[in-house]
Design a protein around this motif. Structure first.
Motif: not given
Length: 120
Positions: A12, A15-16, A19-20
């Motif tokens: 998680k 992925k964060t 993504h950022v």
């Protein structure tokens, strides 16, 4: 915290972050590709700069040689004593009533005897 929960949280977070920072990752990859792998890379730029410095030094050497040669040509065109000096020193020319002896500081090469030859 169990191993399974830790792996889920790590995914998680990953992925964060991805993504950022996806734009940051794309920019970083682009800079690496252009900066180090392309024709106009940093390495190529440094290589070209080094070669340019070598060529500039070579140009200076050739300019100095050209200047010396032009001075020599001018002296040869204007002074007959210089012509005579060059003829005697470099081409071993002589006047009709002179003998020229060429002396060398080099050690003579040893001659080997083969058969019934003699060394004089």
């Amino acid at each position: 915290m169990t191993r399974k929960e830790f792996i889920q949280k790590a995914k998680k977070v990953g992925k964060t972050l991805l993504h950022v920072n996806k734009y940051l990752v794309v920019v970083a990859i682009g800079v690496l590709l252009v900066g180090f792998l392309g024709e106009n890379s940093v390495v190529g730029h440094l290589r070209n700069k080094s070669r340019m410095n070598e060529l500039k030094a070579e140009i200076k050497q050739h300019q100095a040689l050209t200047k010396a040669n032009l001075e020599q040509i001018y002296r040869l065109q204007t002074d007959m004593k210089v012509v005579e000096h060059v003829a005697r020193e470099q081409h071993f020319m002589k006047m009709d009533d002179e003998d020229v002896f060429v002396l060398s500081d080099d050690d003579p090469t040893p001659q080997t005897l083969t058969g019934n030859e003699t060394v004089e």
